[in-house]
Design a protein around this motif. Structure first.
Motif, mmCIF file in Angstrom:
data_model
loop_
_atom_site.group_PDB
_atom_site.id
_atom_site.type_symbol
_atom_site.label_atom_id
_atom_site.label_comp_id
_atom_site.label_asym_id
_atom_site.label_seq_id
_atom_site.Cartn_x
_atom_site.Cartn_y
_atom_site.Cartn_z
ATOM 1 N N UNK A 1 18.095 -50.186 -5.487
ATOM 2 C CA UNK A 1 18.922 -48.990 -5.621
ATOM 3 C C UNK A 1 18.604 -48.184 -6.874
ATOM 4 N N UNK A 2 17.556 -48.563 -7.591
ATOM 5 C CA UNK A 2 17.208 -47.860 -8.813
ATOM 6 C C UNK A 2 16.558 -46.517 -8.492
ATOM 7 N N UNK A 3 17.058 -45.451 -9.124
ATOM 8 C CA UNK A 3 16.502 -44.119 -8.876
ATOM 9 C C UNK A 3 15.129 -43.960 -9.525
ATOM 10 N N UNK A 4 14.955 -44.601 -10.671
ATOM 11 C CA UNK A 4 13.688 -44.513 -11.393
ATOM 12 C C UNK A 4 13.111 -45.899 -11.635
ATOM 13 N N UNK B 1 -3.377 -55.641 -10.714
ATOM 14 C CA UNK B 1 -2.472 -54.916 -9.826
ATOM 15 C C UNK B 1 -1.028 -55.018 -10.308
ATOM 16 N N UNK B 2 -0.159 -54.350 -9.594
ATOM 17 C CA UNK B 2 1.259 -54.351 -9.935
ATOM 18 C C UNK B 2 2.079 -54.750 -8.723
ATOM 19 N N UNK B 3 3.286 -55.154 -8.985
ATOM 20 C CA UNK B 3 4.185 -55.625 -7.939
ATOM 21 C C UNK B 3 5.546 -54.988 -8.159
ATOM 22 N N UNK B 4 5.954 -54.100 -7.256
ATOM 23 C CA UNK B 4 7.214 -53.392 -7.402
ATOM 24 C C UNK B 4 8.397 -54.160 -6.836
ATOM 25 N N UNK B 5 8.163 -55.346 -6.339
ATOM 26 C CA UNK B 5 9.241 -56.087 -5.666
ATOM 27 C C UNK B 5 10.351 -56.513 -6.616
ATOM 28 N N UNK B 6 10.038 -56.570 -7.925
ATOM 29 C CA UNK B 6 11.066 -56.999 -8.870
ATOM 30 C C UNK B 6 11.910 -55.841 -9.392
ATOM 31 N N UNK C 1 4.943 -42.998 -6.208
ATOM 32 C CA UNK C 1 5.725 -42.220 -5.255
ATOM 33 C C UNK C 1 7.199 -42.092 -5.593
ATOM 34 N N UNK C 2 7.560 -42.335 -6.857
ATOM 35 C CA UNK C 2 8.946 -42.228 -7.284
ATOM 36 C C UNK C 2 8.998 -41.781 -8.747
ATOM 37 N N UNK C 3 10.165 -41.310 -9.207
ATOM 38 C CA UNK C 3 10.281 -41.001 -10.634
ATOM 39 C C UNK C 3 10.180 -42.275 -11.463
ATOM 40 N N UNK C 4 9.560 -42.166 -12.616
ATOM 41 C CA UNK C 4 9.437 -43.306 -13.525
ATOM 42 C C UNK C 4 9.986 -42.915 -14.895
ATOM 43 N N UNK C 5 10.453 -43.913 -15.622
ATOM 44 C CA UNK C 5 10.937 -43.696 -16.978
ATOM 45 C C UNK C 5 9.779 -43.885 -17.960
#
Length: 457
Positions: free
Chosen positions: A317-320, A308-313, A410-414
């Motif tokens: 305020x990051x747009x991507x 799995x992944x963890x987006x907490x890090x 659910x967001x833009x990614x680089x």
């Protein structure tokens, strides 16, 4: 006196009109002499280069070349580059250097790969094979800060399906996809294309590979046609059924099949090669060495849990997002059960990693897999890494994509990468993939395939 002045004014007015008309006529004549050529022809395959040449300019004239197109979602893409003609009034993109614009230097296909969308975070989408990718090339007078008058224009139709390639939608048993068969009698090597993990079905890579001499089945996993919109687990039984369907095709001559993947489907390809028989060659492009996101099942029993992944890090305020930063470490003790046991595979592997992939830590995953295979005494692999390339390594000459919206997060990614290096990597790896499959799939056919109607690499 008044009559004399009036006659003089009329004379001056007529003279002005004559001068303006003469200038307009000369200008029109000049622009009509400008020729924009696309060689060897204006219609070609999507993955073929085209030579762009301009003639009929003034000696050393500076002009701007532009390219523009629209993808199947209606998003507009464009690029531009400024060139100086030679002493004969000619420009050849295979020879001449761009002075400024979307790229600089000698880049014969720069106008194509440097095209950018007219909105942020839009990825170029050309998933259907029947409609060509149409690009308008044009030559303009060089005017600072605005588009100068057009001097010439040409249309490049970039086909995704070659003459004679048969396209057949598949809706058999559980399988939903599209089958592409090359022209000629065969036999041909067979490929299973796992292009997308999401709900869509992309035909581009499969149809182009069919034009190069492969029978290719591209399949959807969910969200396509009458399939479930969302899934909570992946079943290898589905891919086993797809492989059996593929092997039954009349023109297929190989005993086994090849599997090509990218991104999330990379770990699915590893599992298919490791757990299912008859997989002769597997191409893994910028994925993970562990089973990710969804648990993997076979015959109703779980084979692998999901990493799995963890987006907490990620900065709030990051747009991507940068995906490689929030995947858990598959080598951590608590995650080792997610690693795909690739040492079980009997076929060959080609591991392809972009060193600037920001979605997966692809190069590190390749190193993990190479170490694992070597530790088990296996040498059935080769790997290639591309410095400066980003995540989406696709068939060449499409617009480079630095970022786009990701449905899972659910967001833009680089996606990473530097455009010029990424474009060069796509050209190189596309040829390497075909050579790899021909080398390791065609050996089972027993005779040279009928490729009279198939274009060479």
């Amino acid at each position: 006196m008044a009559l004399t002045i009036s006659k003089n004014l009329c004379f001056l007015s007529d003279l002005s009109l004559f001068i303006a008309a003469s200038f307009s006529s000369q200008s029109a004549k000049m622009s009509s002499q400008v020729r924009l050529s696309l060689l060897p022809r204006a219609t070609c395959m999507f993955d073929e280069p085209v030579q762009v040449k301009v003639a009929g300019l003034r000696s050393r004239q500076v002009v701007t070349l532009r390219a523009r197109s629209t993808d199947e979602k209606g998003v507009a893409f464009s690029s531009s580059a400024t060139y100086r003609a030679d002493g004969s009034g000619e420009i050849d993109l295979e020879r001449d250097s761009s002075l400024r614009g979307s790229y600089t230097g000698v880049e014969p296909m720069g106008l194509l790969w440097s095209m950018r969308p007219d909105a942020l975070h839009k990825r170029f989408l050309r998933t259907k094979s029947l409609n060509p990718h149409v690009v308008k090339f044009s030559v303009h007078e060089d005017v600072e800060e605005e588009e100068g008058r057009m001097l010439a224009e040409a249309t490049n139709e970039r086909l995704l399906i070659a003459d004679g390639v048969m396209r057949r939608p598949i809706k058999e048993g559980n399988i939903r996809g599209v089958l592409f068969t090359p022209p000629g009698g065969g036999p041909f090597p067979a490929l299973l294309d796992l292009y997308t993990f999401g709900g869509g079905l992309s035909e581009k890579r499969a149809s182009l590979l069919a034009g190069r001499g492969f029978v290719v089945l591209t399949v959807a996993l969910y969200g396509h046609d009458d399939m479930a919109r969302n899934i909570e687990e992946v079943h290898l039984d589905y891919f086993e059924e797809a492989i059996e369907l593929l092997k039954k095709q009349d023109k297929v001559g190989s005993k086994g099949v090849g599997v090509i993947s990218i991104s999330k489907s990379g770990d699915l390809a590893l599992s298919i090669a490791s757990y299912l028989p008859g997989v002769e060659a597997t191409v893994w492009i910028n994925g993970c060495s562990a089973n990710t996101i969804l648990p993997l099942y076979y015959k109703k029993s779980q084979l692998l849990p999901a990493l799995m992944f963890d987006k907490s890090n990620q900065p709030a305020d990051s747009e991507t997002l940068i995906g490689k930063n929030f995947m858990h470490n598959p080598l951590a003790e608590e995650n080792k059960a997610t690693l795909v046991p690739i040492e079980r595979a009997e076929g060959r592997f080609l591991f392809v990693a972009s060193e600037d992939d920001l979605n997966w830590d692809s190069k590190a995953y390749v190193e993990m897999m190479v170490e694992r295979l070597q530790r088990h005494g296996k040498d059935n692999f080769e790997s290639v890494c591309y410095p400066g390339a980003g995540h989406y390594l696709e068939p060449p000459y499409g617009p480079y994509c630095p970022s786009s919206f990701h449905g899972v997060v659910g967001r833009p990614v680089q996606w990473g990468g530097e455009p010029r290096s990424h474009a060069a990597a796509e050209v190189h790896v596309w040829k390497k993939i075909q050579e790899f499959f021909m080398t390791h799939s065609i050996s089972d056919i027993g005779r040279t395939p009928d490729v009279k109607s198939v274009k060479p690499l």
